[in-house]
Design an enzyme around this catalytic site. Structure first.
Site, PDB file in Angstrom:
ATOM      1  N   LYS A  22      -3.664  47.731  25.799  1.00 56.10           N
ATOM      2  CA  LYS A  22      -2.965  48.727  24.963  1.00 56.10           C
ATOM      3  C   LYS A  22      -2.010  49.789  26.070  1.00 56.10           C
ATOM      4  O   LYS A  22      -2.853  50.071  27.081  1.00 56.10           O
ATOM      5  CB  LYS A  22      -3.641  49.603  24.070  1.00 56.10           C
ATOM      6  CG  LYS A  22      -4.235  48.631  22.823  1.00 56.10           C
ATOM      7  CD  LYS A  22      -5.194  49.207  21.980  1.00 56.10           C
ATOM      8  CE  LYS A  22      -5.692  48.316  20.920  1.00 56.10           C
ATOM      9  NZ  LYS A  22      -6.544  48.994  20.011  1.00 56.10           N
ATOM     10  N   PHE A  71      -6.156  56.817  10.331  1.00 54.77           N
ATOM     11  CA  PHE A  71      -5.731  56.720  11.997  1.00 54.77           C
ATOM     12  C   PHE A  71      -4.426  56.013  12.104  1.00 54.77           C
ATOM     13  O   PHE A  71      -3.855  55.739  13.116  1.00 54.77           O
ATOM     14  CB  PHE A  71      -6.759  56.230  12.696  1.00 54.77           C
ATOM     15  CG  PHE A  71      -7.117  54.899  12.303  1.00 54.77           C
ATOM     16  CD1 PHE A  71      -6.485  53.649  12.522  1.00 54.77           C
ATOM     17  CD2 PHE A  71      -8.504  54.679  11.515  1.00 54.77           C
ATOM     18  CE1 PHE A  71      -7.105  52.614  12.211  1.00 54.77           C
ATOM     19  CE2 PHE A  71      -8.738  53.416  10.982  1.00 54.77           C
ATOM     20  CZ  PHE A  71      -7.792  52.420  11.385  1.00 54.77           C
ATOM     21  N   ARG A  99     -14.163  39.225  21.447  1.00 57.12           N
ATOM     22  CA  ARG A  99     -14.348  40.623  20.707  1.00 57.12           C
ATOM     23  C   ARG A  99     -15.858  41.005  21.210  1.00 57.12           C
ATOM     24  O   ARG A  99     -16.185  42.182  21.035  1.00 57.12           O
ATOM     25  CB  ARG A  99     -14.742  40.153  19.070  1.00 57.12           C
ATOM     26  CG  ARG A  99     -12.952  40.074  18.678  1.00 57.12           C
ATOM     27  CD  ARG A  99     -12.985  39.749  17.211  1.00 57.12           C
ATOM     28  NE  ARG A  99     -13.542  41.123  16.378  1.00 57.12           N
ATOM     29  CZ  ARG A  99     -12.662  42.206  16.178  1.00 57.12           C
ATOM     30  NH1 ARG A  99     -11.313  42.060  16.695  1.00 57.12           N
ATOM     31  NH2 ARG A  99     -13.072  43.236  15.521  1.00 57.12           N
ATOM     32  N   THR A 105     -15.528  48.736  17.964  1.00 58.52           N
ATOM     33  CA  THR A 105     -13.936  49.415  17.866  1.00 58.52           C
ATOM     34  C   THR A 105     -14.050  50.805  18.239  1.00 58.52           C
ATOM     35  O   THR A 105     -13.380  51.183  18.977  1.00 58.52           O
ATOM     36  CB  THR A 105     -13.635  49.379  16.315  1.00 58.52           C
ATOM     37  OG1 THR A 105     -13.603  48.022  15.865  1.00 58.52           O
ATOM     38  CG2 THR A 105     -12.097  49.909  16.146  1.00 58.52           C
ATOM     39  N   ARG A 119     -14.681  48.456  26.139  1.00 58.81           N
ATOM     40  CA  ARG A 119     -14.617  49.746  25.648  1.00 58.81           C
ATOM     41  C   ARG A 119     -15.608  50.751  25.923  1.00 58.81           C
ATOM     42  O   ARG A 119     -15.223  51.942  26.081  1.00 58.81           O
ATOM     43  CB  ARG A 119     -14.363  49.579  23.966  1.00 58.81           C
ATOM     44  CG  ARG A 119     -13.229  48.726  23.408  1.00 58.81           C
ATOM     45  CD  ARG A 119     -13.240  48.087  21.953  1.00 58.81           C
ATOM     46  NE  ARG A 119     -11.858  47.757  21.528  1.00 58.81           N
ATOM     47  CZ  ARG A 119     -11.756  47.192  20.413  1.00 58.81           C
ATOM     48  NH1 ARG A 119     -12.724  46.872  19.523  1.00 58.81           N
ATOM     49  NH2 ARG A 119     -10.637  46.951  19.789  1.00 58.81           N
ATOM     50  N   ASN A 129      -8.939  52.479  22.728  1.00 59.27           N
ATOM     51  CA  ASN A 129      -9.982  51.521  23.008  1.00 59.27           C
ATOM     52  C   ASN A 129      -9.610  50.619  23.796  1.00 59.27           C
ATOM     53  O   ASN A 129     -10.451  49.477  23.733  1.00 59.27           O
ATOM     54  CB  ASN A 129     -10.829  51.532  21.683  1.00 59.27           C
ATOM     55  CG  ASN A 129      -9.841  50.574  20.467  1.00 59.27           C
ATOM     56  OD1 ASN A 129      -8.797  50.322  21.138  1.00 59.27           O
ATOM     57  ND2 ASN A 129     -10.380  50.170  19.726  1.00 59.27           N
ATOM     58  N   HIS A 132      -7.113  44.886  22.281  1.00 61.05           N
ATOM     59  CA  HIS A 132      -7.081  44.283  21.081  1.00 61.05           C
ATOM     60  C   HIS A 132      -7.609  42.939  21.262  1.00 61.05           C
ATOM     61  O   HIS A 132      -7.314  42.182  22.224  1.00 61.05           O
ATOM     62  CB  HIS A 132      -5.765  44.255  20.428  1.00 61.05           C
ATOM     63  CG  HIS A 132      -5.424  43.201  19.262  1.00 61.05           C
ATOM     64  ND1 HIS A 132      -6.061  43.812  17.876  1.00 61.05           N
ATOM     65  CD2 HIS A 132      -5.040  42.176  19.104  1.00 61.05           C
ATOM     66  CE1 HIS A 132      -5.765  42.759  17.160  1.00 61.05           C
ATOM     67  NE2 HIS A 132      -5.320  41.539  17.878  1.00 61.05           N
TER      68      HIS A 132
HETATM   69  N1  LIG Z   1     -12.077  55.157  13.142  1.00 61.81           N
HETATM   70  C1  LIG Z   1     -11.097  55.045  14.088  1.00 61.81           C
HETATM   71  N2  LIG Z   1     -10.261  55.867  14.442  1.00 61.81           N
HETATM   72  C2  LIG Z   1      -9.435  56.084  15.471  1.00 61.81           C
HETATM   73  N3  LIG Z   1      -8.649  54.636  15.579  1.00 61.81           N
HETATM   74  C3  LIG Z   1      -9.294  53.782  15.108  1.00 61.81           C
HETATM   75  C4  LIG Z   1     -10.530  53.960  14.222  1.00 61.81           C
HETATM   76  N4  LIG Z   1     -10.675  52.366  13.947  1.00 61.81           N
HETATM   77  C5  LIG Z   1      -9.856  51.604  14.296  1.00 61.81           C
HETATM   78  N5  LIG Z   1      -8.773  52.461  15.199  1.00 61.81           N
HETATM   79  C6  LIG Z   1      -7.733  51.804  15.843  1.00 61.81           C
HETATM   80  O1  LIG Z   1      -7.069  50.748  15.166  1.00 61.81           O
HETATM   81  C7  LIG Z   1      -7.301  49.496  15.892  1.00 61.81           C
HETATM   82  C8  LIG Z   1      -7.449  48.491  14.703  1.00 61.81           C
HETATM   83  O2  LIG Z   1      -8.678  48.830  14.028  1.00 61.81           O
HETATM   84  P1  LIG Z   1      -9.563  47.347  13.724  1.00 61.81           P
HETATM   85  O3  LIG Z   1      -8.677  46.265  13.499  1.00 61.81           O
HETATM   86  O4  LIG Z   1     -10.652  47.931  12.890  1.00 61.81           O
HETATM   87  O5  LIG Z   1     -10.393  47.240  15.124  1.00 61.81           O
HETATM   88  P2  LIG Z   1     -10.534  46.118  16.277  1.00 61.81           P
HETATM   89  O6  LIG Z   1      -9.341  46.523  17.225  1.00 61.81           O
HETATM   90  O7  LIG Z   1     -11.832  46.343  16.956  1.00 61.81           O
HETATM   91  O8  LIG Z   1     -10.248  44.951  15.590  1.00 61.81           O
HETATM   92  C9  LIG Z   1      -8.281  49.916  16.725  1.00 61.81           C
HETATM   93  O9  LIG Z   1      -8.661  49.085  17.667  1.00 61.81           O
HETATM   94  C10 LIG Z   1      -8.204  51.193  17.161  1.00 61.81           C
HETATM   95  O10 LIG Z   1      -7.324  51.291  18.086  1.00 61.81           O
HETATM   96 MG   LIG Z   2      -8.851  44.473  14.173  1.00 65.28          MG
END
Ligand SMILES: Nc1ncnc2c1ncn2[C@@H]1O[C@H](COP(=O)(O)OP(=O)(O)O)[C@@H](O)[C@H]1O
Ligand SMILES: [Mg+2]
Ligand SMILES: Nc1nc2c(ncn2[C@H]2C[C@H](O)[C@@H](COP(=O)(O)OP(=O)(O)OP(=O)(O)O)O2)c(=O)[nH]1
Length: 188
Positions: A22, A71, A99, A105, A119, A129, A132
């Protein structure tokens, strides 16, 4: 059965996933290098790679599932704030493995429960974080159509997958070229 014929079973085919570094992380060379080393050292093939600035519209399409989350706005702002490094990676069980390597996350959780994950190591906040990774084959297909519209998944499986699986590839390390695996010249 002729023992020389490779027995191709569904489980032996390489799986594809869409990975991304990112924008907040691509500004930090040691993080980019660290993530690239993790990709290679975990036996992923980099099938396609490019650097791109994701527009707000494209970020909204990519993260549509989160439209109503608190968010969402900060996520779209982050994802369209600079250059992302995007990859199509191939490996056995690529989706699950990537993953696992990324970790949870939420960075504040990852730093405690998975300190050696990407992360856990490089994350700043739960939004920033670092990376992706597709969470399913369906998500991969949607994500790759958005970020690599020219990539034909079926054609890759028909024409390239077997050669990657047979290690008929080399890693392009020319600093001026895209960092990705290419098929051996005799196969191109
Ligand atoms: N609780 C949270 N607070 C802030 N940002 C978040 C939160 N949950 C998710 N995000 C952001 O949204 C993105 C997409 O969320 P999600 O698909 O749930 O996670 P992942 O990227 O691990 O698949 C995350 O990578 C992160 O950048
Ligand atoms: Mg996701
Ligand atoms: N449920 C809920 N949680 C929130 C809200 N605002 C922040 N949080 C959560 C999100 C994160 O898991 C945690 C830390 O929030 P931060 O804003 O410090 O980090 P975050 O990664 O979200 O933001 P940032 O990268 O700085 O844009 O608190 C909110 O309005 N509702």
């Amino acid at each position: 059965m002729d023992s020389r014929v490779p027995i191709i079973t569904a489980s032996s085919c390489l799986e594809l996933t869409l990975a991304m570094i990112k924008p907040h992380a691509t500004k930090v060379p040691y993080i980019v290098k660290g993530v690239q080393n993790i990709i290679i050292s975990n036996d992923f093939y980099i099938v396609r790679s490019k650097q791109m600035t994701i527009s707000p519209d494209l970020a909204e399409a990519f993260y549509k599932e989160h439209k109503d989350k608190f968010f969402y706005n900060r996520l779209i702002t982050l994802m369209s704030s600079g250059i992302s490094h995007v990859y199509i990676l191939a490996r056995q069980n690529a989706i699950k493995k990537w993953r696992e390597i990324m970790g949870p996350t939420k960075v504040f959780k990852a730093k405690i429960s998975h300190p050696h994950s990407i992360r856990g190591q490089f994350g700043l906040t739960d939004t920033r974080n670092v990376t992706h990774g597709s969470d399913s084959v369906e998500s991969f297909k949607k994500e790759v159509s958005l970020l690599f519209p020219e990539f034909n998944v079926n054609k890759w499986y028909e024409t390239e997958e077997i050669h990657f699986r047979s290690n008929n590839e080399y890693f392009e390390s020319n600093p001026r070229a895209r960092k990705q695996h290419r098929l051996a010249p005799f196969l191109q």
